[in-house]
Motif scaffolding. Structure first.
Motif, mmCIF file in Angstrom:
data_model
loop_
_atom_site.group_PDB
_atom_site.id
_atom_site.type_symbol
_atom_site.label_atom_id
_atom_site.label_comp_id
_atom_site.label_asym_id
_atom_site.label_seq_id
_atom_site.Cartn_x
_atom_site.Cartn_y
_atom_site.Cartn_z
ATOM 1 N N ILE A 34 5.399 -4.577 6.306
ATOM 2 C CA ILE A 34 4.682 -4.392 5.042
ATOM 3 C C ILE A 34 3.550 -3.424 5.343
ATOM 4 O O ILE A 34 2.648 -3.732 6.118
ATOM 5 C CB ILE A 34 4.156 -5.731 4.505
ATOM 6 C CG1 ILE A 34 5.311 -6.718 4.325
ATOM 7 C CG2 ILE A 34 3.415 -5.521 3.184
ATOM 8 C CD1 ILE A 34 4.872 -8.121 3.967
ATOM 9 N N LYS A 87 14.417 1.506 3.684
ATOM 10 C CA LYS A 87 13.152 2.022 3.155
ATOM 11 C C LYS A 87 12.941 1.531 1.725
ATOM 12 O O LYS A 87 13.771 1.786 0.865
ATOM 13 C CB LYS A 87 13.161 3.557 3.196
ATOM 14 C CG LYS A 87 13.243 4.123 4.604
ATOM 15 C CD LYS A 87 13.549 5.604 4.605
ATOM 16 C CE LYS A 87 15.037 5.890 4.356
ATOM 17 N NZ LYS A 87 15.912 5.453 5.458
ATOM 18 N N VAL A 88 11.811 0.837 1.490
ATOM 19 C CA VAL A 88 11.495 0.312 0.162
ATOM 20 C C VAL A 88 10.079 0.739 -0.192
ATOM 21 O O VAL A 88 9.180 0.692 0.654
ATOM 22 C CB VAL A 88 11.618 -1.230 0.131
ATOM 23 C CG1 VAL A 88 11.279 -1.767 -1.253
ATOM 24 C CG2 VAL A 88 13.015 -1.673 0.550
ATOM 25 N N ASP A 125 6.906 0.561 -3.460
ATOM 26 C CA ASP A 125 6.527 -0.256 -4.607
ATOM 27 C C ASP A 125 6.942 0.406 -5.917
ATOM 28 O O ASP A 125 7.490 -0.243 -6.796
ATOM 29 C CB ASP A 125 5.036 -0.607 -4.603
ATOM 30 C CG ASP A 125 4.137 0.500 -4.079
ATOM 31 O OD1 ASP A 125 4.618 1.603 -3.757
ATOM 32 O OD2 ASP A 125 2.914 0.260 -3.978
ATOM 33 N N ILE A 147 10.821 -1.929 -4.952
ATOM 34 C CA ILE A 147 10.729 -3.381 -4.886
ATOM 35 C C ILE A 147 11.041 -4.015 -6.242
ATOM 36 O O ILE A 147 11.615 -5.107 -6.307
ATOM 37 C CB ILE A 147 9.341 -3.826 -4.373
ATOM 38 C CG1 ILE A 147 9.333 -5.308 -4.009
ATOM 39 C CG2 ILE A 147 8.250 -3.501 -5.369
ATOM 40 C CD1 ILE A 147 10.198 -5.684 -2.849
ATOM 41 N N ILE A 203 13.221 -3.724 7.711
ATOM 42 C CA ILE A 203 12.835 -3.176 6.412
ATOM 43 C C ILE A 203 11.419 -2.649 6.500
ATOM 44 O O ILE A 203 10.513 -3.348 6.973
ATOM 45 C CB ILE A 203 12.930 -4.250 5.313
ATOM 46 C CG1 ILE A 203 14.353 -4.799 5.204
ATOM 47 C CG2 ILE A 203 12.473 -3.679 3.963
ATOM 48 C CD1 ILE A 203 14.490 -6.005 4.289
ATOM 49 N N TYR A 244 8.513 -1.573 4.072
ATOM 50 C CA TYR A 244 8.073 -1.630 2.678
ATOM 51 C C TYR A 244 6.740 -0.910 2.554
ATOM 52 O O TYR A 244 5.720 -1.361 3.066
ATOM 53 C CB TYR A 244 7.959 -3.082 2.216
ATOM 54 C CG TYR A 244 7.369 -3.258 0.827
ATOM 55 C CD1 TYR A 244 7.695 -2.393 -0.205
ATOM 56 C CD2 TYR A 244 6.485 -4.295 0.559
ATOM 57 C CE1 TYR A 244 7.156 -2.548 -1.469
ATOM 58 C CE2 TYR A 244 5.941 -4.471 -0.712
ATOM 59 C CZ TYR A 244 6.281 -3.593 -1.716
ATOM 60 O OH TYR A 244 5.748 -3.740 -2.972
#
Length: 205
Positions: free
Chosen positions: A82, A99-100, A102, A147, A165, A167
């Motif tokens: 995160i 890859k994430v 917001d 997300i 992951i 984020y």
């Protein structure tokens, strides 16, 4: 720790020894159920053998070369990263991992205002570096996932126990509005603060 049950160990790496020790003491006091809270000396010590990695460093005036560095080879399978803080990951790791972000629109606007690399150097949000790699043709745009789409079920969440992951948390203005609403309600309920009359009536649009 307030949102995820079962955390037993915390490791911290900071730029200042004094402030990092104070943070460790505050965490110990707030969460006596923890088995250990350890201040470590290097980024590698901080990220090895962890399940959740949270970055929190400020951006440096000297740009991304001065950001704390995390190498993909240091991370365990299944690590959730995160990243609201400035961090430098090796490009090969970013290209080949999940890859994430917001909200994609936030990064597109930073790109139009600064260009992606300048945005990354000045703001320090890893999503801008991801977008730069995508613009350079290293992976398709659909590899950058939001997300909100995961929360709504339009995109799958974790696909395996080993999936790493990243984020990217750029900071959405709607979160500021929601937090301000909570702060305002708390002030009204507790009769604190100063009421400011900014206008007699809101402007009509």
């Amino acid at each position: 720790m307030t949102q995820r049950q079962g955390v037993k160990h915390v490791k911290l790496k900071g730029r200042s020894q004094d402030s990092t020790q104070r943070a460790a003491e505050a965490i110990r006091a707030a969460h006596p159920e923890l088995e250990s809270v350890t201040v470590v000396e290097s980024e590698r010590e901080a990220v090895e053998n962890v399940e959740v990695l949270i970055t929190g460093a400020n951006a440096s005036p000297k740009g991304s070369t001065e950001f704390p560095q995390v190498k993909g080879e240091w991370l365990s399978p299944g690590t959730l990263i995160i990243a609201p803080g400035a961090t430098r990951f090796d490009d090969g790791f970013l290209i080949n991992t999940r890859k994430v972000v917001d909200y994609m629109g936030l990064y597109d606007e930073w790109h139009h205002e600064y260009t992606t690399q300048v945005a990354y150097d000045q703001i320090g949000i890893i999503g801008s570096r991801m977008l730069k790699l995508q613009h350079d043709g290293h992976f398709p745009h659909e590899d950058l996932q939001q997300i909100g789409d995961i929360a709504a079920g339009r995109t799958p969440g974790r696909t395996s126990d080993d999936e790493i992951i990243v984020y990217s948390v750029g900071g959405m203005p709607v979160e500021d509005v929601a937090w301000a609403h909570d702060v305002y309600n708390y002030a009204v309920e507790n009769n604190i603060g100063t009421s400011l009359n900014l206008w007699e009536s809101p402007a009509a649009w």
